[in-house]
Design a protein around this motif. Structure first.
Motif, PDB file in Angstrom:
ATOM      1  N   VAL A 176      -3.124   1.713   8.887  1.00  0.00           N
ATOM      2  CA  VAL A 176      -3.284   3.214   7.082  1.00  0.00           C
ATOM      3  C   VAL A 176      -3.060   3.837   7.888  1.00  0.00           C
ATOM      4  O   VAL A 176      -1.882   4.981   6.899  1.00  0.00           O
ATOM      5  CB  VAL A 176      -4.715   2.494   6.801  1.00  0.00           C
ATOM      6  N   LEU A 182      -9.511   3.360   2.133  1.00  0.00           N
ATOM      7  CA  LEU A 182      -8.136   3.398   1.746  1.00  0.00           C
ATOM      8  C   LEU A 182      -7.952   4.986   1.755  1.00  0.00           C
ATOM      9  O   LEU A 182      -6.931   5.423   1.882  1.00  0.00           O
ATOM     10  CB  LEU A 182      -7.708   2.448   1.177  1.00  0.00           C
ATOM     11  N   VAL A 227      -0.678   6.295   1.669  1.00  0.00           N
ATOM     12  CA  VAL A 227      -1.052   5.114   1.031  1.00  0.00           C
ATOM     13  C   VAL A 227      -0.308   5.349  -0.378  1.00  0.00           C
ATOM     14  O   VAL A 227      -1.319   7.054  -0.561  1.00  0.00           O
ATOM     15  CB  VAL A 227      -2.078   4.755   1.726  1.00  0.00           C
ATOM     16  N   PHE A 283       0.738  -0.261   0.183  1.00  0.00           N
ATOM     17  CA  PHE A 283       0.129  -0.092   0.111  1.00  0.00           C
ATOM     18  C   PHE A 283       0.618   0.987   0.092  1.00  0.00           C
ATOM     19  O   PHE A 283       0.438   2.378   0.007  1.00  0.00           O
ATOM     20  CB  PHE A 283      -0.890   0.048   1.251  1.00  0.00           C
ATOM     21  N   SER A 284       1.635   0.879   0.479  1.00  0.00           N
ATOM     22  CA  SER A 284       2.629   2.365   0.719  1.00  0.00           C
ATOM     23  C   SER A 284       3.918   2.682  -0.333  1.00  0.00           C
ATOM     24  O   SER A 284       3.950   3.889  -1.674  1.00  0.00           O
ATOM     25  CB  SER A 284       3.509   2.724   1.492  1.00  0.00           C
TER      26      SER A 284
END
Length: 263
Positions: free
Chosen positions: A178, A256, A183, A109-110
């Motif tokens: 998160v 997200l 993100v 995600f990063s």
């Protein structure tokens, strides 16, 4: 954050006594003992290592690092000392489920290392890590096709083995992680453009009955948005898993983008 230095002063006399007490104990037993200590407190593990040579040697085994709790360490290690960084890296290499899960979240995600992230999440999920199962299942479901079916099965098995409250705690932990990182990946597959399609889709036929499942029926009655929780379907025999997890995937992707599970 956890201190990786002994917090108790153990003099040479006491160390000598500990050495005699554990000298004849098989290393496998000492390793199991220290693994259980590590699973509840890294601080206690560090103190145990300072007791005697036998504990120090047993504590160096991968099995101990695999079972160590790392909840007291930050997910994104911006400002930690070399000792803590080395400890976390050893945990990851030893197959520690939480360490694998965290690395998977960061990679996928990063830092946009999709393949690496999926591998870490899959490995953590295979070890029974609930949050890893949740996130990995969400990603598979969003990919569609056979992967979607695999995701539904993973998530449904998790739901059957845990309570709705536990799933809610999974959500909270994933959201905290998160929030702690930048993100870059919001998952292509379910987003604002798809929400109207889901809301206006044909009645669910997964049950092979004339009746609509509860999920589809509720969306037919309420076209303004998504129901916000799993609890509504926890004990409802007319809600199918496929529809339930489509709902959850939509909420997950919204989280997200916005940091919130609210519809």
């Amino acid at each position: 954050m956890t201190n990786l230095k002994p917090t108790r002063n153990i003099n040479k006399c006491k160390r000598k006594n500990y050495h005699h007490q554990f000298k004849c104990v098989p290393k496998e037993i000492l390793t199991e003992i220290l693994a259980r200590v590590a699973s509840s407190s890294v601080t206690d593990l560090i103190n145990a290592k300072a007791c005697c040579k036998e504990f120090r040697e047993a504590a160096s085994e991968d099995y101990v690092f695999e079972h160590a709790t790392i909840d007291s360490f930050p997910v994104i290690p911006w400002k930690i000392n070399h000792g803590a960084s080395s400890f976390l890296e050893r945990c990851k290499k030893s197959g520690n489920p939480e360490a694998l899960f965290r690395q998977g979240m960061i990679d996928y995600f990063s830092t946009l290392k999709y393949d690496s992230g999926l591998k870490f999440l899959e490995k953590a999920a295979s070890k029974g890590h609930a949050e890893a199962i949740y996130v990995y299942g969400m990603i598979l479901l969003c990919y569609g096709g056979d992967l979607r079916n695999n995701g539904v099965k993973l998530l449904s098995d998790l739901k059957r083995s845990k309570s709705s409250l536990f799933i809610t705690e999974c959500r909270k932990k994933v959201k905290r992680i998160v929030w702690s990182m930048w993100v870059n990946n919001y998952i292509i597959g379910i987003g604002p453009a798809e929400e109207e399609e889901y809301t206006n889709r044909r009645p669910c036929t997964h049950h092979n009955t004339k009746a609509l499942c509860s999920f589809t029926a509720s969306q037919t009655k309420n076209r303004t948005g998504w129901t916000s929780s799993l609890e509504d379907f926890e004990d409802d025999p007319l809600s199918c898993d496929s529809c339930l997890w489509e709902l959850e995937a939509t909420l997950f992707c919204k989280m997200l983008r916005t940091g919130s599970y609210r519809p």
